[in-house]
Design a protein around this motif. Structure first.
Motif, PDB file in Angstrom:
ATOM      1  N   THR A   1      76.975   1.655   8.119  1.00  0.00           N
ATOM      2  CA  THR A   1      77.206   0.872   6.675  1.00  0.00           C
ATOM      3  C   THR A   1      78.205   1.984   6.071  1.00  0.00           C
ATOM      4  OG1 THR A   1      74.178   1.271   8.030  1.00  0.00           O
ATOM      5  CG2 THR A   1      75.356   1.189   5.258  1.00  0.00           C
TER       6      THR A   1
ATOM      7  N   ALA B   1      73.271   3.201  12.687  1.00  0.00           N
ATOM      8  CA  ALA B   1      73.687   2.759  10.766  1.00  0.00           C
ATOM      9  C   ALA B   1      74.515   3.183  10.049  1.00  0.00           C
ATOM     10  CB  ALA B   1      71.900   2.259  10.950  1.00  0.00           C
TER      11      ALA B   1
ATOM     12  N   LEU C   1      69.036  -0.152   6.013  1.00  0.00           N
ATOM     13  CA  LEU C   1      69.333  -1.318   6.137  1.00  0.00           C
ATOM     14  C   LEU C   1      69.103  -2.494   5.288  1.00  0.00           C
ATOM     15  CD1 LEU C   1      69.332  -3.853   8.044  1.00  0.00           C
ATOM     16  CD2 LEU C   1      66.771  -3.853   7.783  1.00  0.00           C
TER      17      LEU C   1
END
Length: 530
Positions: free
Chosen positions: A181, A177, A135
């Motif tokens: 990403t 993720a 993140l």
């Protein structure tokens, strides 16, 4: 370097690793004693089997130690790699976006070691850290993770037989993720076979696992080079089932599953995948999805129906037999979202090539009136005009649709994309001008007449075939009197004369018609201007 120079227990993985390592060493000592026993009462085959098992265990421990030892200390540079002490034991801090690549790489390797060696609690903490790292540090962390570690250690955690529900949920969230990403990490996890475990979790995982797996599958299949693999893994039925409201999945799960289904059908080159979708019961589910409260699910459903209906008459017959036309029309009449309306018009346009569907659509004045309104909306005008062109419209319907004629003239002039829109607009306009009242109404529209005359000018509108505005003038000139006078007053004659000289089809007939047949008198009485 002596073992005493390293603080072994400074790393939390050692309490997990050491007991099993000691157990293996004790087992090896016992086996070594048996090897020196000349009587060998247990037998050679049993001894060989025990040696193989102990040897494999030792190899695994050595592998784990190789992962762990580089994380315990760092070289000082000035003191040499072998001169290490407790002061150099590493305490890793969580990287930030400004951290160096080396710091992120070291942190990633530490995470990997915890995922491989750690107990359940350490695995959960490592996965939490991985999610936070992705993140905060984005593609840099994702690319380093797939470069530095064996990604199968993460994929293995999706196995429901070996891991707790909490670990599976964190692992599949990490996979999602990584997929979103970075293109590099998405490519790597796909090539390592992650789709199979993700589809299994979508089929039978917890609510949280299903949501994250649906998200990961949608992202991975957004690349057409990956979408084909869903069918290879037997995942079409899983995706269809995940789209059903009756399966209890969350709106987010159904939204992502419907996106994956759309990706698969768009990427399918041959008919096998589409036929498999139909055989697995996709059509009733897609029609159910049209009535969903979520706009994304509705768009994905309409998109899939459009692709299927475009794949051949046999698909269109199946879709219509299951009541698709009425379902799509329900959404058409209730829709107030321009983007969704664009998706709804596509399957309607394709289905209108069927005689039965075209008859139903042509006979609905309410439908035709709404369709005419859409021609004035930029998002939908090409599809709306194309659909009108496919239909046989009654005179009453043409009178009802007179209000869209100005938009059709503008559509001709602007040459919008996709290519061919101006041709469709001209042909629909000519059809509407077969009604006398429509001809009078358009000729009284000063703005539309100005635009029409501009399109006749040979020096303007490069790329526009001049026979299109000529055909509109011919349709308008069917009426004697007012319509013809207004065309002449707008300045059409001088441009038509130039088009006659350029031998444009229909130009001479149009000029004769608006001049009332007095072609020679017209030329003698009017001073032509450039």
């Amino acid at each position: 370097m002596s073992l005493s120079s390293i603080t072994f227990f400074s790393h939390p993985l050692f309490p997990t690793l050491l007991p099993s390592l000691l157990s293996t060493l004790v087992s090896l000592r016992s086996i070594s004693i048996r090897c020196t026993d000349s009587s060998n009462s247990g037998g050679k085959l049993l001894l060989q089997s025990d040696l193989d098992i102990a040897s494999s265990s030792l190899d695994l421990h050595l592998h784990d130690l190789q992962l762990l030892l580089p994380l315990l200390f760092k070289p000082t540079g000035s003191r040499g790699e072998s001169d290490l002490d407790e002061a150099n034991a590493i305490v890793l801090s969580h990287p930030t976006p400004s951290s160096s690549k080396e710091d992120v790489s070291l942190f990633v390797r530490d995470l990997f070691a915890r995922l491989v060696i750690g107990d359940a609690e350490l695995k959960k903490k490592a996965l939490d850290s991985l999610l936070r790292l992705l993140l905060e540090c984005g593609s840099i962390a994702a690319n380093l993770f797939v470069e530095e570690v064996d990604i199968n250690c993460l994929i293995h955690l999706l196995d429901s037989n070996n891991q707790s529900s909490a670990i599976r949920e964190l692992a599949v969230a990490s996979i999602a993720a990584l997929a979103s990403t970075s293109e590099v990490s998405r490519k790597v996890i796909f090539e390592e076979g992650v789709l199979g475990p993700l589809l299994r979790l979508l089929d039978s995982g917890s609510t949280v696992s299903r949501e994250h797996s649906a998200d990961a599958i949608a992202t991975i299949t957004s690349d057409p080079n990956n979408a084909w693999a869903v069918a290879a893994y037997g995942g079409i039925a899983v995706l269809i089932d995940a789209c059903r409201s009756s399966t209890g999945g969350s709106t987010e799960t159904r939204k992502k599953a419907s996106s994956s289904l759309r990706n698969v059908v768009v990427a399918s080159v041959g008919g096998d995948t589409k036929e498999a979708m139909v055989e697995e019961g996709a059509i009733p589910v897609l029609l159910e999805m049209l009535g969903d409260s979520d706009t994304t699910i509705q768009k994905n459903s309409a998109h899939c129906l459009w692709i299927l209906a475009s794949s051949g008459e046999s698909f269109r017959v199946l879709i219509l037999k299951q009541g698709a036309l009425s379902k799509i029309l329900q959404l058409f009449h209730s829709c107030d979202n321009p983007e969704l309306m664009e998706h709804v018009l596509r399957p309607l346009h394709v289905l209108s090539s069927s005689i039965s569907a075209a008859k139903t659509l042509s006979g609905s004045l309410v439908f035709l009136s709404r369709l005419a309104d859409l021609i004035g909306q930029h998002h939908c005008q090409h599809l709306a005009a194309s659909l009108l062109f496919n239909l046989s419209i009654s005179d009453d319907a043409k009178r009802l649709m007179a209000g869209c004629m100005g938009a059709l003239v503008k559509m001709m002039m602007e040459l919008p994309k996709p290519a061919g829109s101006h041709v469709i607009a001209a042909r629909v306009l000519v059809s509407l001008l077969s009604i006398r009242s429509n001809r009078k109404e358009l000729s009284k529209d000063a703005k539309s007449m100005t635009r029409l005359v501009q399109m006749l000018n040979p020096k303007s509108n490069d790329g526009l075939s001049k026979n299109l505005p000529v055909s509109v003038v011919l349709a308008l000139a069917e009426d004697r009197g007012g319509c013809r006078k207004r065309i002449v007053a707008a300045g059409a004659c001088q441009h038509l004369q130039k088009l006659v000289e350029l031998d444009v089809s229909g130009a001479k007939r149009a000029l004769q018609r608006i001049s009332g047949g007095r072609f020679k008198n017209l030329f003698s009485s009017i001073t032509w201007r450039e």
